[in-house]
Design an enzyme around this catalytic site. Structure first.
Site, PDB file in Angstrom:
ATOM      1  N   SER A 117      20.345   2.698  62.523  1.00 43.73           N
ATOM      2  CA  SER A 117      19.942   1.312  62.314  1.00 43.73           C
ATOM      3  C   SER A 117      19.008   1.166  61.127  1.00 43.73           C
ATOM      4  CB  SER A 117      19.232   0.792  63.572  1.00 43.73           C
ATOM      5  OG  SER A 117      18.654  -0.463  63.341  1.00 43.73           O
ATOM      6  N   TYR A 141      12.593   0.489  69.427  1.00 48.85           N
ATOM      7  CA  TYR A 141      14.024   0.652  69.141  1.00 48.85           C
ATOM      8  C   TYR A 141      14.231   1.436  67.850  1.00 48.85           C
ATOM      9  CZ  TYR A 141      18.614  -0.522  67.276  1.00 48.85           C
ATOM     10  OH  TYR A 141      19.857  -0.441  66.708  1.00 48.85           O
ATOM     11  N   LYS A 145      15.821   5.372  67.191  1.00 48.25           N
ATOM     12  CA  LYS A 145      16.931   5.691  66.281  1.00 48.25           C
ATOM     13  C   LYS A 145      16.523   6.777  65.285  1.00 48.25           C
ATOM     14  CE  LYS A 145      20.305   2.875  67.575  1.00 48.25           C
ATOM     15  NZ  LYS A 145      21.695   3.268  67.830  1.00 48.25           N
TER      16      LYS A 145
END
Length: 333
Positions: A117, A141, A145
């Site tokens: 991402s 988040y 990643k």
């Protein structure tokens, strides 16, 4: 030999399964259906419901299937939710990936294409963002990643396990025939939120902040069509199968559009008014994210075909019109 798609019942994963089948790959799918939909999975793929954190379940699939490579989409992916529930994100995304890699190592599977991402970058110092830019995630988040990428790097070092990490920017659109599309509950992505408002399913679109340092004050993002995005995954798999080294690539259109620009374009595409109100900023949202995708174009030979923002929104509108209640067949009758 079989390609195993983790999270293959989700929005992006289901498009990957679809394109792999079209290109004559043999495909197996694992999904726990927490956010995915079994109806979205191509009928020619073998579907297994289960969780990637369940090691005995994962080993049973690897025993059954002659797996050549893995496409990994099985991650929680909401920035706002990750700010509220960081431990859930580290457990599912990081520990889940650890289990996947342990099982791959046990069964001698050496190739993995990983859905990473742009959230790994955080607030960028330069636009467009190159793969060499500093990584400084602003949300759990994004942090998960980046940790997943680092785990892959060390597995390559220790076990010669080759990977491609694809750092997405904003994915949008639907399969061009309207048969599969984006259906989350709750929905958090801008394009479906706009289109649900156009359908009258939402009273208004919430714009999270209009005081960012951008031309109209709203966040700017780089949108890539899901069909083009998956093309890059298959090129990445081919790249690994050819014996190339592990690598990280950005995937975006290299153009940025603000929330207000997206809203105005959707009004044009749908012919609807689409009411909108400005509310407070969300934690963890950088102001501007635009990719440099030159590396993917030059090394993978990626040539995105659906870069016009009107066409991206129109393909999504086609899906939402055909399936106003998503994959819930009982409501679509």
């Amino acid at each position: 030999m079989t390609v195993l798609v983790l999270g293959g019942a989700g929005y992006i994963g289901s498009h990957a399964v679809d394109q792999l089948i079209e290109k004559q790959y043999d495909v197996a799918v694992i999904d726990n259906l927490r956010t995915g939909h079994q109806q979205a999975v191509h009928k020619k793929a073998r579907f297994y419901q289960g969780d990637i954190r369940d090691k005995s379940f994962m080993e049973s699939i690897f025993e059954k299937e002659a797996i050549e490579g893995v496409l990994h989409f099985a991650a929680h992916s909401l920035v706002g939710e990750s700010m509220q529930q960081p431990l859930q994100y580290f457990n599912n995304n990081v520990y889940g990936t650890q289990v996947v890699l342990e099982v791959m190592q046990k069964f001698g599977v050496k190739l993995i294409v990983f859905s990473s991402s742009a959230a790994t970058y955080g607030e960028p110092k330069e636009i467009p963002i190159k793969e060499t830019a500093d990584t400084n995630p602003e949300s759990p988040y994004g942090e998960t990643k980046l940790m997943m990428e680092n785990i892959l790097k060390w597995c390559d070092h220790a076990y010669d396990m080759k990977f491609v990490a694809l750092r997405y920017f904003n994915v949008a659109g639907a399969k061009l025939d309207g048969s599969i599309g984006e259906d989350h509950s709750p929905e958090s992505h801008l394009v479906p939120l706009i289109l649900q408002t156009a359908l009258g399913q939402r009273k208004e679109l919430l714009i999270f902040g209009d005081d960012y340092p951008t031309a109209d004050g709203t966040c700017i993002r780089d949108y890539v069509h899901v069909v083009d995005l998956i093309e890059a995954h298959i090129l990445a798999l081919d790249y690994l199968k050819a014996g190339n080294q592990s690598a990280v690539f950005n995937l975006g259109s290299s153009a940025g559009f603000s929330v207000k620009q997206m809203l105005d374009t959707a009004r044009e595409v749908t012919g609807k008014e689409i009411p909108a109100v400005v509310t407070a900023r969300r934690a963890g949202d950088p102001s501007t994210l635009i990719a440099s995708s030159e590396k993917a174009r030059n090394i993978l030979g990626w040539k995105p075909q659906h870069t016009d923002i009107k066409a991206i929104i129109a393909s999504a509108w086609n899906w939402h019109n055909a399936f106003p209640n998503g994959y819930d067949d009982t409501k679509n009758e």
